[in-house]
Design a protein around this motif. Structure first.
Motif, PDB file in Angstrom:
ATOM      1  N   MET A   1       0.836  -1.193   0.000  1.00 32.70           N
ATOM      2  CA  MET A   1       0.000   0.000   0.000  1.00 32.70           C
ATOM      3  C   MET A   1       0.874   1.246   0.000  1.00 32.70           C
ATOM      4  N   ARG A   2       0.458   2.228  -0.754  1.00 27.40           N
ATOM      5  CA  ARG A   2       1.180   3.512  -0.772  1.00 27.40           C
ATOM      6  C   ARG A   2       0.357   4.535   0.017  1.00 27.40           C
ATOM      7  N   ILE A   3       0.924   5.003   1.126  1.00 22.82           N
ATOM      8  CA  ILE A   3       0.227   5.905   2.045  1.00 22.82           C
ATOM      9  C   ILE A   3       0.798   7.308   1.916  1.00 22.82           C
ATOM     10  N   ALA A   4      -0.032   8.261   1.548  1.00 22.86           N
ATOM     11  CA  ALA A   4       0.372   9.671   1.540  1.00 22.86           C
ATOM     12  C   ALA A   4       0.069  10.266   2.911  1.00 22.86           C
ATOM     13  N   PHE A   5       0.988  11.092   3.396  1.00 29.92           N
ATOM     14  CA  PHE A   5       0.867  11.625   4.755  1.00 29.92           C
ATOM     15  C   PHE A   5       1.114  13.125   4.726  1.00 29.92           C
ATOM     16  N   ASP A   6       0.208  13.879   5.310  1.00 27.36           N
ATOM     17  CA  ASP A   6       0.276  15.341   5.333  1.00 27.36           C
ATOM     18  C   ASP A   6       1.416  15.824   6.227  1.00 27.36           C
ATOM     19  N   GLY A   7       2.402  16.493   5.627  1.00 23.07           N
ATOM     20  CA  GLY A   7       3.535  16.990   6.398  1.00 23.07           C
ATOM     21  C   GLY A   7       3.535  18.498   6.589  1.00 23.07           C
ATOM     22  N   THR A   8       2.416  19.166   6.319  1.00 23.74           N
ATOM     23  CA  THR A   8       2.406  20.633   6.377  1.00 23.74           C
ATOM     24  C   THR A   8       2.583  21.171   7.796  1.00 23.74           C
ATOM     25  N   ALA A   9       2.311  20.362   8.818  1.00 23.93           N
ATOM     26  CA  ALA A   9       2.493  20.820  10.198  1.00 23.93           C
ATOM     27  C   ALA A   9       3.913  20.632  10.702  1.00 23.93           C
ATOM     28  N   LEU A  10       4.768  20.003   9.898  1.00 25.08           N
ATOM     29  CA  LEU A  10       6.150  19.730  10.322  1.00 25.08           C
ATOM     30  C   LEU A  10       7.027  20.930  10.011  1.00 25.08           C
ATOM     31  N   ARG A  11       6.818  21.988  10.784  1.00 25.86           N
ATOM     32  CA  ARG A  11       7.501  23.255  10.562  1.00 25.86           C
ATOM     33  C   ARG A  11       8.373  23.585  11.760  1.00 25.86           C
TER      34      ARG A  11
ATOM     35  N   HIS B   1       6.282   8.874  12.713  1.00 27.86           N
ATOM     36  CA  HIS B   1       7.299   7.898  13.122  1.00 27.86           C
ATOM     37  C   HIS B   1       6.668   6.543  13.449  1.00 27.86           C
ATOM     38  N   HIS B   2       5.552   6.562  14.154  1.00 28.27           N
ATOM     39  CA  HIS B   2       4.902   5.299  14.512  1.00 28.27           C
ATOM     40  C   HIS B   2       4.288   4.627  13.288  1.00 28.27           C
ATOM     41  N   LEU B   3       3.728   5.423  12.396  1.00 29.70           N
ATOM     42  CA  LEU B   3       3.170   4.851  11.170  1.00 29.70           C
ATOM     43  C   LEU B   3       4.252   4.151  10.364  1.00 29.70           C
ATOM     44  N   ALA B   4       5.413   4.789  10.258  1.00 31.38           N
ATOM     45  CA  ALA B   4       6.510   4.190   9.497  1.00 31.38           C
ATOM     46  C   ALA B   4       6.939   2.858  10.114  1.00 31.38           C
ATOM     47  N   ARG B   5       6.891   2.782  11.437  1.00 32.58           N
ATOM     48  CA  ARG B   5       7.290   1.539  12.093  1.00 32.58           C
ATOM     49  C   ARG B   5       6.224   0.459  11.943  1.00 32.58           C
ATOM     50  N   GLU B   6       4.961   0.845  12.103  1.00 31.02           N
ATOM     51  CA  GLU B   6       3.880  -0.140  12.029  1.00 31.02           C
ATOM     52  C   GLU B   6       3.603  -0.590  10.595  1.00 31.02           C
ATOM     53  N   ALA B   7       3.810   0.325   9.639  1.00 30.64           N
ATOM     54  CA  ALA B   7       3.536  -0.001   8.231  1.00 30.64           C
ATOM     55  C   ALA B   7       4.854  -0.238   7.495  1.00 30.64           C
TER      56      ALA B   7
ATOM     57  N   VAL C   1       5.417   4.873   2.637  1.00 31.08           N
ATOM     58  CA  VAL C   1       4.893   6.096   3.243  1.00 31.08           C
ATOM     59  C   VAL C   1       5.584   7.291   2.594  1.00 31.08           C
ATOM     60  N   VAL C   2       4.768   8.209   2.072  1.00 28.28           N
ATOM     61  CA  VAL C   2       5.295   9.392   1.397  1.00 28.28           C
ATOM     62  C   VAL C   2       4.701  10.631   2.051  1.00 28.28           C
ATOM     63  N   VAL C   3       5.568  11.512   2.536  1.00 27.62           N
ATOM     64  CA  VAL C   3       5.136  12.755   3.170  1.00 27.62           C
ATOM     65  C   VAL C   3       4.975  13.831   2.093  1.00 27.62           C
TER      66      VAL C   3
ATOM     67  N   LEU D   1       1.316  10.661  -7.390  1.00 27.35           N
ATOM     68  CA  LEU D   1       1.852   9.615  -6.519  1.00 27.35           C
ATOM     69  C   LEU D   1       1.102   8.294  -6.690  1.00 27.35           C
ATOM     70  N   ASP D   2      -0.144   8.386  -7.134  1.00 31.76           N
ATOM     71  CA  ASP D   2      -1.007   7.204  -7.238  1.00 31.76           C
ATOM     72  C   ASP D   2      -1.125   6.519  -5.879  1.00 31.76           C
ATOM     73  N   ALA D   3      -1.413   7.356  -4.841  1.00 30.88           N
ATOM     74  CA  ALA D   3      -1.528   6.831  -3.482  1.00 30.88           C
ATOM     75  C   ALA D   3      -2.799   6.007  -3.320  1.00 30.88           C
ATOM     76  N   ASP D   4      -2.771   5.093  -2.369  1.00 29.44           N
ATOM     77  CA  ASP D   4      -3.956   4.297  -2.052  1.00 29.44           C
ATOM     78  C   ASP D   4      -4.839   4.998  -1.030  1.00 29.44           C
ATOM     79  N   VAL D   5      -4.220   5.790  -0.148  1.00 35.09           N
ATOM     80  CA  VAL D   5      -4.963   6.518   0.879  1.00 35.09           C
ATOM     81  C   VAL D   5      -4.090   7.690   1.330  1.00 35.09           C
ATOM     82  N   ALA D   6      -4.732   8.735   1.842  1.00 33.63           N
ATOM     83  CA  ALA D   6      -3.991   9.902   2.342  1.00 33.63           C
ATOM     84  C   ALA D   6      -4.533  10.293   3.707  1.00 33.63           C
ATOM     85  N   HIS D   7      -3.614  10.582   4.628  1.00 36.00           N
ATOM     86  CA  HIS D   7      -4.004  11.017   5.973  1.00 36.00           C
ATOM     87  C   HIS D   7      -3.575  12.461   6.155  1.00 36.00           C
ATOM     88  N   PHE D   8      -4.552  13.319   6.475  1.00 35.20           N
ATOM     89  CA  PHE D   8      -4.302  14.730   6.740  1.00 35.20           C
ATOM     90  C   PHE D   8      -4.542  14.982   8.227  1.00 35.20           C
ATOM     91  N   THR D   9      -3.584  15.637   8.881  1.00 33.92           N
ATOM     92  CA  THR D   9      -3.526  15.617  10.345  1.00 33.92           C
ATOM     93  C   THR D   9      -4.023  16.879  11.030  1.00 33.92           C
TER      94      THR D   9
END
Length: 276
Positions: free
Chosen positions: A1-11, A26-32, A37-39, A81-89
């Motif tokens: 699975m290709r997971i897109a992850f919102d990194g806009t808060a990482l400032r 960090h936990h997502l990267a370890r569990e998945a 995982v693409v930020v 990216l052709d992601a399968d799912v995206a998580h926005f935080t």
């Protein structure tokens, strides 16, 4: 699975949502570990500790404000990216997302207590949070109380809203090293006994009431502690100075400003009382 992850808060100089985003990543990267995982972000991302080598970062080639990028840049990035799912935080999703989306909505204060937010945030952010709640395929929130508010205000099926409680980062443990405790105490000018608040200095944190309550107990001789407020100054924070001046215990109140993440465990360890 290709997971897109919102990194806009990482400032730089991030606070609550930024740290939530970083530790979740960090936990997502370890569990998945068997997934990709693409930020995605509108600007360079910053983290306290390096991201795992399995995590890829894709930054927009054009600088644009977060809200503009979310609706224009993010859909294009997700499509490429052709992601399968995206998580926005942080309460927003691309309305025209080409992939299923998960959004974290931390609370409903924008809708329930707009007077405690800047007018610009209410006018611009609130409609986008409303749309995110209605469009996202799943919603993550941090408490049963927040879930109740989200379901009630948006008339959502409760099954779409998932409570995932927040937890302290692994680096939060009791600091016992005398040298480290002394370093932090001297750096921030702390008394031997402290009451600790951590968070942005802004109206919705109700700090005037905290100062008044602390001052009342201090003047009565019931609380010999120093009140230590840790966090950056937000909007409408100047009025707090008048409250402190009237309290007649200004010498027992300390504002540190923004504190780097690595000093927080020692600050918590030094405190006798924590207020939130």
């Amino acid at each position: 699975m290709r997971i897109a992850f919102d990194g806009t808060a990482l400032r730089p100089r991030r606070t609550g949502v930024g740290y939530y985003t970083e530790h979740l990543l960090h936990h997502l990267a370890r569990e998945a570990s068997h997934d990709e995982v693409v930020v995605l972000s509108n600007r360079d991302v910053e983290t306290t500790s390096p991201l795992p080598p399995t995590v890829r970062v894709a930054v927009s080639g054009r600088q644009m404000p977060r809200m503009v990028w979310m609706q224009l840049g993010a859909p294009a990035a997700l499509h490429a990216l052709d992601a399968d799912v995206a998580h926005f935080t942080n309460g927003m999703v691309p309305i025209a997302s080409p992939v299923p989306t998960v959004v974290t909505i931390h609370d409903m204060s924008l809708r329930m207590y707009p007077r405690y937010h800047p007018l610009r945030r209410v006018l611009l952010n609130s409609p986008l949070v409303d749309l995110a709640a209605k469009r996202a395929d799943a919603i993550v929130t941090v408490s049963e109380s927040a879930k109740h508010d989200i379901v009630r205000l948006y008339a959502l099926n409760p099954d779409r809203v998932h409570v995932v409680h927040e937890a302290a980062a692994p680096s939060f443990h009791r600091v016992t090293d005398p040298a480290e405790l002394d370093r932090v105490r001297r750096r921030y000018g702390l008394a031997d006994r402290t009451v600790l608040y951590v968070g942005t200095i802004e109206p919705r944190k109700n700090l005037p009431k905290l100062v008044e309550a602390f001052a009342s107990r201090r003047r009565a001789g019931e609380l010999p502690h120093q009140l230590v407020c840790v966090g950056p100054y937000g909007w409408l924070s100047r009025g707090l100075a008048d409250v402190i001046r009237r309290s007649k215990v200004a010498d027992a109140i300390r504002f540190t400003g923004y504190v780097p993440f690595e000093d927080l465990p020692a600050l918590y360890s030094l405190a006798e009382i924590f207020v939130y």
